[in-house]
Design a protein around this motif. Structure first.
Motif, PDB file in Angstrom:
ATOM      1  N   ARG A 139     -25.709  14.325 -13.504  1.00 47.74           N
ATOM      2  CA  ARG A 139     -25.168  15.057 -12.356  1.00 47.74           C
ATOM      3  C   ARG A 139     -24.525  16.385 -12.753  1.00 47.74           C
ATOM      4  N   PHE A 140     -23.840  16.412 -13.904  1.00 50.19           N
ATOM      5  CA  PHE A 140     -23.077  17.615 -14.257  1.00 50.19           C
ATOM      6  C   PHE A 140     -23.629  18.359 -15.474  1.00 50.19           C
TER       7      PHE A 140
ATOM      8  N   VAL B 196     -19.285  12.493 -29.058  1.00 48.43           N
ATOM      9  CA  VAL B 196     -20.644  12.930 -28.739  1.00 48.43           C
ATOM     10  C   VAL B 196     -20.543  14.003 -27.662  1.00 48.43           C
ATOM     11  N   GLU B 197     -21.040  15.204 -27.987  1.00 42.75           N
ATOM     12  CA  GLU B 197     -21.087  16.287 -26.987  1.00 42.75           C
ATOM     13  C   GLU B 197     -22.512  16.318 -26.449  1.00 42.75           C
ATOM     14  N   ALA B 198     -22.678  15.983 -25.179  1.00 43.56           N
ATOM     15  CA  ALA B 198     -24.018  15.929 -24.578  1.00 43.56           C
ATOM     16  C   ALA B 198     -24.179  17.103 -23.624  1.00 43.56           C
ATOM     17  N   ARG B 199     -25.354  17.708 -23.652  1.00 48.44           N
ATOM     18  CA  ARG B 199     -25.631  18.854 -22.779  1.00 48.44           C
ATOM     19  C   ARG B 199     -27.033  18.734 -22.192  1.00 48.44           C
ATOM     20  N   ALA B 200     -27.229  19.268 -20.987  1.00 51.97           N
ATOM     21  CA  ALA B 200     -28.574  19.367 -20.409  1.00 51.97           C
ATOM     22  C   ALA B 200     -28.482  20.370 -19.266  1.00 51.97           C
ATOM     23  N   GLU B 201     -29.498  21.178 -19.081  1.00 51.82           N
ATOM     24  CA  GLU B 201     -29.521  22.043 -17.887  1.00 51.82           C
ATOM     25  C   GLU B 201     -29.694  21.104 -16.694  1.00 51.82           C
TER      26      GLU B 201
END
Ligand code: UD1
Length: 423
Positions: free
Chosen positions: A107-108, A147-152
């Motif tokens: 979602r974010f 854990v640093e998670a990222r996604a567009e």
């Protein structure tokens, strides 16, 4: 100073009715799923257990408030003010904290999550969770235990799990509901608690096919298209099994209101082989036991196999059954730790690696023991019901994490059991 303990004495047959509360392993995931949509969701049949309180604290830190609205009813308010950071002090206390990853990432598009804790058994990696989410476009960086998670925006993917992991299936599923396109999860876990989560997501507006099967197909919707929903938590099959085991070692006749036979099919078949009579009645199960149990061999497997969480109960039952039973653990390496405690009660068990050989003895003999985790703690209480003399179980907080008034419910069935406060 003595810590709080549970005192159990052998009391003979149990009689009456017990209401089976909602499942811990479902409600915690349903709570995490409320991160997916703004609004107020109401969950009913919520067990009053420690882990619900910890999950509520974790969600409050992220931005979702929980409040009890009467017994068994939990209201969760998501007003959209979310900070996708799961702090270590809360995450380390509960394995299910990992379940905030999927909803927040989907979602974010970003999450900072300390590595999860939970029950102290075996090693519990999350590689399958991360690999599945990576296939959907997420990136992960591990720094200082976070854990640093990222996604567009995540995209749909075809994901085949190496093993039907419950947690990995849940995180990929709750991320996929907001992904662009379709995600197919093959070799998905099929546990009833997972289907419960799927049904909740569908009532929030998610599009999921194959619920209850090992292939889940999720058609992603736009962020903002999901809405809060109300849901009744599925009955806890592990708590139900605990009362079945209590009757098995004590004798008697008990009705388990709300228990779902369909979710316990394989276990009920094996309990039948051991000499228990279990029938379905109206909204639950009736169990009858009289006399010695018979030994059987059992291996734990993902659902619909015999759940690893049942195992301490089965080993306890075999401890006082006629003959020899071999129990094989196929999911976790370190899950025989409670065996030493059962041995203190006089059980004849040899555990080696993934196997335990249990030779039934005429009866156990009461002693002080310590609960190493939730399920083992409940099994030690059941063992206490089968033991001559006093059994005291410490480590009570473990049992309270997953059991809704186990002591009160057993006492109401005629068990000689009480909590002794710290002194
Ligand atoms: C859930 C339950 C737990 C139950 C377990 C198996 C909750 C809160 N806990 O745990 O009570 O015992 O299902 O039914 O619902 N694995 C990996 N890599 C991963 C994920 C898992 O190697 O990325 C391994 C685990 O170490 C374990 C096995 O797979 O050996 C099963 O794990 P999984 O099904 O994911 O269990 P949990 O979701 O952690």
């Amino acid at each position: 100073m003595n810590e709080e303990r549970i005192l159990i004495r052998r009391a003979g047959p149990l009689h009456g009715e017990v209401v089976i509360p909602g499942a811990k392993n479902s409600v915690l995931k349903l709570m995490a799923a409320t991160l997916l949509a703004d609004g107020t969701s109401t969950l009913t049949n919520v067990p009053d257990i420690g882990d619900v309180g910890i999950m509520a604290e974790l969600l409050a830190a992220i931005g979702v408030r929980s409040e009890w609205a009467g017994a068994g009813t939990l209201r969760l308010v998501n007003d959209g003010d979310i900070s996708p950071v799961a702090p270590y002090e809360l995450v380390e206390r509960i394995r299910a904290s990992i379940n905030v990853l999927g909803p927040l990432l989907g979602r974010f598009g970003r999450v900072s999550l300390s590595l999860p804790g939970g029950d102290d058994f075996g090693s519990r990696p999350i590689d399958m969770h991360l690999r599945g989410l990576e296939a959907m476009g997420a990136t992960f960086e591990l720094q200082h235990g976070v854990v640093e998670a990222r996604a567009e925006r995540l995209h749909g993917a075809d994901i085949t799990l190496d093993f039907p992991s419950v947690g990995a299936t849940e995180n990929i599923l709750t991320a996929a509901v907001h992904a662009k396109g379709t995600t197919v999860i093959d070799n998905a876990a099929r546990e009833p608690e997972l289907s419960d989560l799927c049904n909740f997501l569908v009532s929030m507006g998610a599009q999921i096919e194959g619920i209850g099967s090992s292939t889940l197909v999720v058609h992603g919707v736009q962020p903002g298209d999901l809405h809060a929903a109300d849901h009744r938590v599925v009955a806890d099959r592990i708590q139900a099994a605990t009362y079945l085991a209590a009757v098995a070692v004590s004798g008697g006749e008990v009705t388990l209101r709300g228990a779902c036979a369909e979710h316990m099919e394989m276990l009920l078949r094996r309990f039948h082989d051991m000499g228990l009579t279990v029938t379905t009645v109206g909204d639950g199960l009736a169990v009858w036991a009289n006399g010695r149990l018979r030994s059987i061999d059992v291996a734990t497997l993902p659902y619909p196999g015999i759940a690893t969480d049942y195992k301490p109960l089965i080993v306890t039952m075999l401890s006082v059954a006629d003959g020899v039973g071999i129990v094989t653990e196929n999911l976790y390496p370190g899950r025989f730790r409670y065996v030493e405690e059962l041995q203190r009660l006089g059980a004849d068990i040899r555990a080696d690696g993934h196997h335990a050989v249990v030779r039934g003895v005429p009866h156990l003999s009461g002693a002080p023991v310590r609960a190493p985790d939730i399920r083992a703690g409940a099994a030690l209480i059941v063992a206490g019901l089968a033991a001559e003399g006093d059994t005291t179980v410490t480590g009570v907080h473990h049992i309270d994490r997953g059991y809704d008034d186990l002591v009160g419910r057993l006492a109401a069935l005629g068990a000689d059991i009480e909590r002794v406060p710290a002194s």
